[in-house]
Design an enzyme around this catalytic site. Structure first.
Site, short mmCIF file in Angstrom:
data_model
loop_
_atom_site.label_atom_id
_atom_site.label_comp_id
_atom_site.label_asym_id
_atom_site.label_seq_id
_atom_site.Cartn_x
_atom_site.Cartn_y
_atom_site.Cartn_z
N HIS A 35 0.87 -1.18 0.00
CA HIS A 35 0.00 0.00 0.00
C HIS A 35 0.90 1.23 0.00
O HIS A 35 1.62 1.47 0.96
CB HIS A 35 -0.90 -0.03 1.24
CG HIS A 35 -1.77 1.18 1.39
ND1 HIS A 35 -3.14 1.10 1.44
CD2 HIS A 35 -1.46 2.49 1.48
CE1 HIS A 35 -3.62 2.33 1.56
NE2 HIS A 35 -2.64 3.18 1.59
N HIS B 110 -6.86 -4.16 8.24
CA HIS B 110 -6.97 -3.05 7.31
C HIS B 110 -6.72 -1.69 7.94
O HIS B 110 -7.04 -0.66 7.36
CB HIS B 110 -8.34 -3.04 6.60
CG HIS B 110 -8.60 -4.32 5.85
ND1 HIS B 110 -7.92 -4.65 4.70
CD2 HIS B 110 -9.43 -5.35 6.12
CE1 HIS B 110 -8.33 -5.83 4.30
NE2 HIS B 110 -9.23 -6.29 5.13
N LYS C 245 -3.75 0.83 9.25
CA LYS C 245 -2.30 1.02 9.22
C LYS C 245 -1.78 1.19 10.65
O LYS C 245 -2.43 1.85 11.45
CB LYS C 245 -1.97 2.29 8.43
CG LYS C 245 -2.52 2.28 7.02
CD LYS C 245 -2.59 3.68 6.43
CE LYS C 245 -3.29 3.65 5.08
NZ LYS C 245 -3.63 5.00 4.59
N GLU D 4 -8.04 4.25 -3.87
CA GLU D 4 -9.04 5.27 -3.57
C GLU D 4 -8.33 6.58 -3.25
O GLU D 4 -7.11 6.61 -3.08
CB GLU D 4 -9.94 4.85 -2.40
CG GLU D 4 -9.21 4.61 -1.10
CD GLU D 4 -10.17 4.24 0.04
OE1 GLU D 4 -11.19 3.59 -0.23
OE2 GLU D 4 -9.88 4.60 1.17
N ARG E 264 -8.99 14.28 2.55
CA ARG E 264 -8.78 14.90 3.87
C ARG E 264 -7.32 14.75 4.26
O ARG E 264 -6.54 14.17 3.54
CB ARG E 264 -9.64 14.15 4.90
CG ARG E 264 -9.32 12.65 4.88
CD ARG E 264 -9.95 11.89 6.00
NE ARG E 264 -9.91 10.46 5.76
CZ ARG E 264 -8.89 9.66 6.04
NH1 ARG E 264 -7.78 10.18 6.52
NH2 ARG E 264 -8.95 8.37 5.81
N VAL F 76 -3.94 10.43 8.92
CA VAL F 76 -3.30 10.18 10.22
C VAL F 76 -1.77 10.27 10.08
O VAL F 76 -1.08 10.88 10.89
CB VAL F 76 -3.69 8.78 10.76
CG1 VAL F 76 -2.96 8.47 12.05
CG2 VAL F 76 -5.19 8.67 10.96
#
Lengths: 451, 70
Positions: free
Chosen positions: A207, A234, A236, A287, A291, A294
């Site tokens: 990812h 799912h 992180k 995707e 925003r 984190v």
């Protein structure tokens, strides 16, 4: 610039945004639930308002209450942080209607990325690679042709499905018939629609995501990638920048594609384009998160750009003054979660003593303090530890040393798991995929339990 | 006394059994929710339920008694 910013979030990210407002000299107001009376984001703010009982639906997701506080306090902009209301276009529209600036993208851009199949179609049209797949398939011969075109292994998926139900991996033509029929009958039983399609199955994917900044005058830049393959359920838990996989050439290509993805929907403000990368280094759009993420601090550590300040300036109508910057050194982030390190179950509780180390290459974004009760109502993440090093091994070494000095007495945390990962030879080599934790940590535990 | 205890701190989301019911070891009896995660509590022993000590929405700590068996 804004007169006052309302921070519609809690925990470490609310504290992080508060700090950016203070640096810019903009007064800020925070909001809190009855469970967060003693939280740092309340105690550190000059102005804070109680908005309701602990459950998020009655407090941090209560749009009308939050907008009423904005009005009462005289705020003219709202920063949503991540999670909660940050990707809710209805909230963005309500802010605009109330005459407030939402520090984030337009509701139109948010909607386009919010619905996953629509986003996939839009990206394909814009020339952004998506995981190769077929149209819904009428019968087995059609499926056979599609599978040959895509190339094995493939995944048979229910068109109406979700959440992994009715998904089956097919490694060769012999397995296709059985999987096709099973998946069709399951899809019909679960979703009332037997339609299935094929998608390329990515083996051992990583990812990797690209940070984007875009102003209101057509300028869009990327600020390099973050590697976020270390996930459990799912979610992180360890992120780093740059990715150990990427070279300059691949970074340039992925950056160009990410910018194209953002421009295709007239994106503004900070956003992240997420990709899956297969073992042949092919990358596919997954995707876009519309925003702040984190894990944004690792990007800040390797570029020197303060992403929250950039968000505020863009929202206030300032043009972007920076350009794409190459990564400088290496940064790692660990998410400290209140959870049992053996079962991974959430473990709320009251923090007794809290000890956090400090150092020139160390940053800790913390949402809790000594005496604070970590409640069962919210996300288990209590802090993020971020380190910087001239290279990857130095950044990892600094992280191990920092975690050794973190003491969250009174609650259980995932620190032992984080250290186990950081010390694992495969992690050290950078040989990481999204299956890393289940393959190297969970399975080895099961084996040692059996002994 | 045979009991079923909470495997984590959280809020009782669902009760899957009621007093008088015969349960077997390993069976899910209560669902707890904490920090956006649902976790089932399963019985470690078989037996007939004498008393359910918690109700939906109650907060429990890890190790609290949820169910008493006969």
């Amino acid at each position: 610039m804004f007169n006052k910013i309302l921070i519609a979030n809690r925990g470490e990210i609310a504290v992080r945004i508060l700090r950016a407002c203070q640096e810019l000299g903009i007064p800020a107001v925070t909001v809190y639930s009855e469970a967060d009376v003693q939280a740092p984001h309340v105690l550190q703010a000059e102005e804070s308002y109680l908005i309701g009982p602990p459950p998020v639906a009655q407090s941090y997701l209560n749009m009308h209450k939050i907008l009423a506080v904005a009005k009462e306090s005289g705020a003219d902009a709202i920063h949503p942080g991540y999670g909660l209301l940050s990707e809710n276009p209805e909230f963005v529209r309500a802010c605009i209607q109330a005459g407030l600036t939402f520090i984030g993208p337009s509701p139109e851009a948010m909607v386009k990325m919010g619905e996953k199949t629509m986003a996939r179609a839009l990206m394909e049209k814009a020339g952004v690679p998506v995981v190769p797949g077929s149209e819904p398939l009428a019968d087995l011969p059609e499926a056979q042709i599609a599978a040959e075109t895509i190339g094995y292994p493939v995944m048979v998926k229910a068109a109406a499905g979700g959440g992994g139900i009715g998904m089956q991996v097919v490694n060769n033509p012999e397995e296709l018939e059985n999987a096709f029929q099973t998946c069709r009958s399951r899809a019909a039983a679960y979703f009332g629609n037997g339609s299935v399609y094929l998608e390329k199955f990515l083996e051992g994917p990583r990812h990797i995501e690209l940070q984007i900044l875009a102003d209101h005058y057509g300028k869009t830049i990327h600020l390099n990638e973050r590697e976020c393959s270390i996930q459990r359920r799912h979610q992180k838990i360890i992120e780093e920048a740059p990715s150990p996989l990427l070279d300059e050439e691949m970074r340039r290509r992925m950056g160009e594609v990410a910018i194209r993805a953002a421009q295709a929907i007239n994106y503004t403000n900070a956003g992240t384009v997420e990709f899956l990368v297969d073992k042949h280094r092919n990358f596919y759009f997954l995707e876009m998160n519309t925003r702040l993420q984190v894990e944004h601090p690792v990007t800040e550590m390797i570029t020197g750009v303060d992403l929250v300040i950039a968000q505020i300036k863009i929202a206030a109508g300032e043009p972007l003054s920076i350009n794409t910057l190459p990564p400088k050194g290496h940064s790692v982030e660990c998410r400290i979660c209140a959870e049992d390190p053996v079962t991974f179950f959430p473990a709320p509780g009251t923090i007794g003593d809290l000890e956090l180390p400090s150092g020139p290459k160390l940053r800790i974004d913390c949402g809790v303090s000594a005496g604070y009760t970590v409640s069962p109502y919210y996300d288990p993440m209590v802090a993020k530890v971020i380190t910087w090093g001239e290279n990857r091994q130095q950044a990892i070494g600094a992280m191990v040393a920092a975690l050794d000095k973190c003491k969250f007495n009174g609650i259980k945390t995932n620190i032992p798991v984080l250290k186990e990962i950081l010390l694992h030879p495969r992690f050290r080599e950078g040989a990481i995929t999204t299956g890393f934790i289940s393959e190297n940590i969970v399975d080895s535990r099961k084996a040692s339990l059996k002994k | 006394m045979k009991v079923v205890t909470a495997n984590m701190a959280g809020v009782v989301l669902r009760l899957m059994v009621s007093p008088g019911e015969q349960i077997t070891s390993g069976q899910d009896v209560v669902c707890l929710e904490s920090m956006k995660m649902e976790v089932n509590v399963n019985a470690m022993e078989s037996g007939k339920i004498k008393e359910v000590k918690v109700g939906i929405g109650d907060f429990v700590n890890e190790g609290d008694v949820l169910i008493v068996l006969e």
